[in-house]
Design a protein around this motif. Structure first.
Motif, PDB file in Angstrom:
ATOM      1  N   ASP A   5      -7.549  20.272  36.218  1.00 43.37           N
ATOM      2  CA  ASP A   5      -6.153  20.287  35.772  1.00 43.37           C
ATOM      3  C   ASP A   5      -6.182  20.432  34.251  1.00 43.37           C
ATOM      4  OD1 ASP A   5      -5.170  19.889  38.338  1.00 43.37           O
ATOM      5  OD2 ASP A   5      -5.162  17.710  38.138  1.00 43.37           O
ATOM      6  N   PHE A   6      -5.480  21.432  33.736  1.00 48.33           N
ATOM      7  CA  PHE A   6      -5.572  21.754  32.314  1.00 48.33           C
ATOM      8  C   PHE A   6      -4.239  21.525  31.614  1.00 48.33           C
ATOM      9  CE2 PHE A   6      -5.321  25.369  29.119  1.00 48.33           C
ATOM     10  CZ  PHE A   6      -5.946  24.654  28.109  1.00 48.33           C
ATOM     11  N   HIS A   7      -4.210  20.526  30.732  1.00 46.79           N
ATOM     12  CA  HIS A   7      -3.032  20.247  29.926  1.00 46.79           C
ATOM     13  C   HIS A   7      -3.140  21.009  28.606  1.00 46.79           C
ATOM     14  CE1 HIS A   7      -1.333  16.820  32.285  1.00 46.79           C
ATOM     15  NE2 HIS A   7      -2.587  16.780  32.730  1.00 46.79           N
ATOM     16  N   PHE A   8      -2.141  21.827  28.324  1.00 47.82           N
ATOM     17  CA  PHE A   8      -2.123  22.612  27.099  1.00 47.82           C
ATOM     18  C   PHE A   8      -0.713  22.643  26.526  1.00 47.82           C
ATOM     19  CE2 PHE A   8      -0.807  25.508  30.400  1.00 47.82           C
ATOM     20  CZ  PHE A   8       0.151  26.316  29.812  1.00 47.82           C
ATOM     21  N   THR A  33       2.178  21.062  28.442  1.00 47.16           N
ATOM     22  CA  THR A  33       2.515  19.756  27.859  1.00 47.16           C
ATOM     23  C   THR A  33       2.827  20.007  26.384  1.00 47.16           C
ATOM     24  OG1 THR A  33       0.875  18.773  29.366  1.00 47.16           O
ATOM     25  CG2 THR A  33       1.724  17.378  27.596  1.00 47.16           C
ATOM     26  N   TYR A  34       4.109  20.100  26.061  1.00 49.72           N
ATOM     27  CA  TYR A  34       4.507  20.578  24.752  1.00 49.72           C
ATOM     28  C   TYR A  34       4.513  19.453  23.726  1.00 49.72           C
ATOM     29  CZ  TYR A  34       6.757  23.932  21.605  1.00 49.72           C
ATOM     30  OH  TYR A  34       7.026  24.787  20.581  1.00 49.72           O
ATOM     31  N   THR A  35       3.639  19.575  22.715  1.00 47.70           N
ATOM     32  CA  THR A  35       3.484  18.507  21.729  1.00 47.70           C
ATOM     33  C   THR A  35       4.760  18.277  20.917  1.00 47.70           C
ATOM     34  OG1 THR A  35       2.541  20.097  20.155  1.00 47.70           O
ATOM     35  CG2 THR A  35       1.010  18.860  21.523  1.00 47.70           C
ATOM     36  N   ARG A  36       5.431  19.340  20.537  1.00 47.01           N
ATOM     37  CA  ARG A  36       6.596  19.192  19.662  1.00 47.01           C
ATOM     38  C   ARG A  36       7.801  18.587  20.384  1.00 47.01           C
ATOM     39  NH1 ARG A  36       6.745  23.917  15.058  1.00 47.01           N
ATOM     40  NH2 ARG A  36       4.559  23.764  14.474  1.00 47.01           N
ATOM     41  N   LYS A  37       7.712  18.494  21.663  1.00 49.72           N
ATOM     42  CA  LYS A  37       8.766  17.822  22.425  1.00 49.72           C
ATOM     43  C   LYS A  37       8.360  16.398  22.786  1.00 49.72           C
ATOM     44  CE  LYS A  37      10.815  22.032  24.370  1.00 49.72           C
ATOM     45  NZ  LYS A  37      12.046  21.937  23.576  1.00 49.72           N
ATOM     46  N   GLY A  38       7.240  15.956  22.226  1.00 50.65           N
ATOM     47  CA  GLY A  38       6.796  14.588  22.452  1.00 50.65           C
ATOM     48  C   GLY A  38       6.149  14.350  23.800  1.00 50.65           C
ATOM     49  N   THR A  40       3.133  14.729  24.733  1.00 56.05           N
ATOM     50  CA  THR A  40       1.801  14.113  24.687  1.00 56.05           C
ATOM     51  C   THR A  40       1.874  12.652  24.269  1.00 56.05           C
ATOM     52  OG1 THR A  40       1.495  14.854  22.401  1.00 56.05           O
ATOM     53  CG2 THR A  40       0.666  16.301  24.153  1.00 56.05           C
ATOM     54  N   ARG A  41       3.092  12.140  24.054  1.00 51.03           N
ATOM     55  CA  ARG A  41       3.276  10.750  23.650  1.00 51.03           C
ATOM     56  C   ARG A  41       3.944   9.904  24.730  1.00 51.03           C
ATOM     57  NH1 ARG A  41      -0.035   9.358  19.589  1.00 51.03           N
ATOM     58  NH2 ARG A  41      -0.224  11.075  18.115  1.00 51.03           N
ATOM     59  N   GLY A  52      -3.289  11.230  22.538  1.00 51.41           N
ATOM     60  CA  GLY A  52      -1.991  11.887  22.464  1.00 51.41           C
ATOM     61  C   GLY A  52      -2.061  13.314  21.982  1.00 51.41           C
ATOM     62  N   LYS A  53      -3.115  14.016  22.381  1.00 50.24           N
ATOM     63  CA  LYS A  53      -3.317  15.387  21.915  1.00 50.24           C
ATOM     64  C   LYS A  53      -3.683  16.306  23.078  1.00 50.24           C
ATOM     65  CE  LYS A  53      -5.028  13.989  17.324  1.00 50.24           C
ATOM     66  NZ  LYS A  53      -6.156  14.101  16.365  1.00 50.24           N
ATOM     67  N   VAL A  54      -3.692  17.592  22.786  1.00 46.98           N
ATOM     68  CA  VAL A  54      -4.234  18.604  23.693  1.00 46.98           C
ATOM     69  C   VAL A  54      -5.412  19.252  22.960  1.00 46.98           C
ATOM     70  CG1 VAL A  54      -2.089  19.077  24.934  1.00 46.98           C
ATOM     71  CG2 VAL A  54      -2.569  20.320  22.821  1.00 46.98           C
TER      72      VAL A  54
END
Length: 216
Positions: A5-8, A33-38, A40-41, A52-54
């Motif tokens: 499973d690949f989270h990017f 998994t969009y970082t700028r939409k939070g 990863t948090r 909390g990163k990709v």
């Protein structure tokens, strides 16, 4: 093979792993998994990756983080794809050294463009942070330019090192940085865009970004 499973996050450094998965011909489940939409948090994501990163690659239920580790894992799991130089311990180590530098040297500097306030929170400091980032990025790009001198790919044959530096040039074009003094790097970027694996990864990320924007 392992269940993957690949989270990017579209456009993030996880693109290097995304390209590698496609080059390997791996079967995987994409997890935008969009970082700028939070995203990863969230508690759910942090339970998988407390950093909390990709990127995040779930291998048979076990989380694996950091591009350098994931790219190494994929290289050894899919030897026929020749993602890293094989058969020579020194050449493999040299490639890993370059990838580690991408992760620890090039990426952190360019991150300053996207979040200058994370590096200095003094009033009106953002422009200075970006100016220093531009100077350091120019020095890093000069090293990449030299590494590509007389070659199509960093280590002669294509490797995941090429996927990693593709990310940075892609960022530079989106940031509007002057890349005219790096002709070897520019030609490398165009060659990369012609690879079917790169095209598949970019198309999936564009589709994921469009879906996220539509849902916003």
């Amino acid at each position: 093979m392992a269940k993957l499973d690949f989270h990017f996050s579209p456009g993030a450094c996880s693109l290097a792993t995304h390209i590698a998965l496609e080059e390997a011909g791996a079967t995987f489940t994409p997890k935008p998994t969009y970082t700028r939409k939070g995203q990863t948090r969230t508690p759910e994501y942090l339970a998988l990756n407390p950093k909390g990163k990709v990127p995040l690659l779930i291998v048979d239920g076990k989380p694996l983080t950091e591009n350098t580790a994931i790219l190494t894992f994929l290289s050894r799991s899919y030897p026929n794809a020749k993602l890293l130089p094989a058969g020579d311990a020194l050449k493999e180590a040299e490639a890993l050294s370059f990838i580690a530098w991408c992760a620890s040297g090039v990426h952190p500097v360019m991150s300053r463009f996207f979040g200058p306030q994370n590096f200095c929170d003094l009033p009106d400091s953002a422009d200075n942070v970006k100016a220093l980032a531009a100077k350091a990025t120019a020095a890093n790009f000069a090293l990449i330019e030299k590494a590509l001198e007389g070659k199509d790919w960093v280590f002669g044959e294509w490797s995941v090192a090429d996927a990693y530096i593709f990310v940075f040039y892609n960022w530079a074009t989106k940031l509007g940085l002057d890349v005219s003094q790096y002709p070897n790097y520019g030609k490398h970027f165009e060659r990369m865009k012609q690879r079917p694996a790169v095209q598949r990864a970019l198309a999936r990320e564009a589709e994921a970004l469009a879906a996220m924007d539509k849902a916003a």
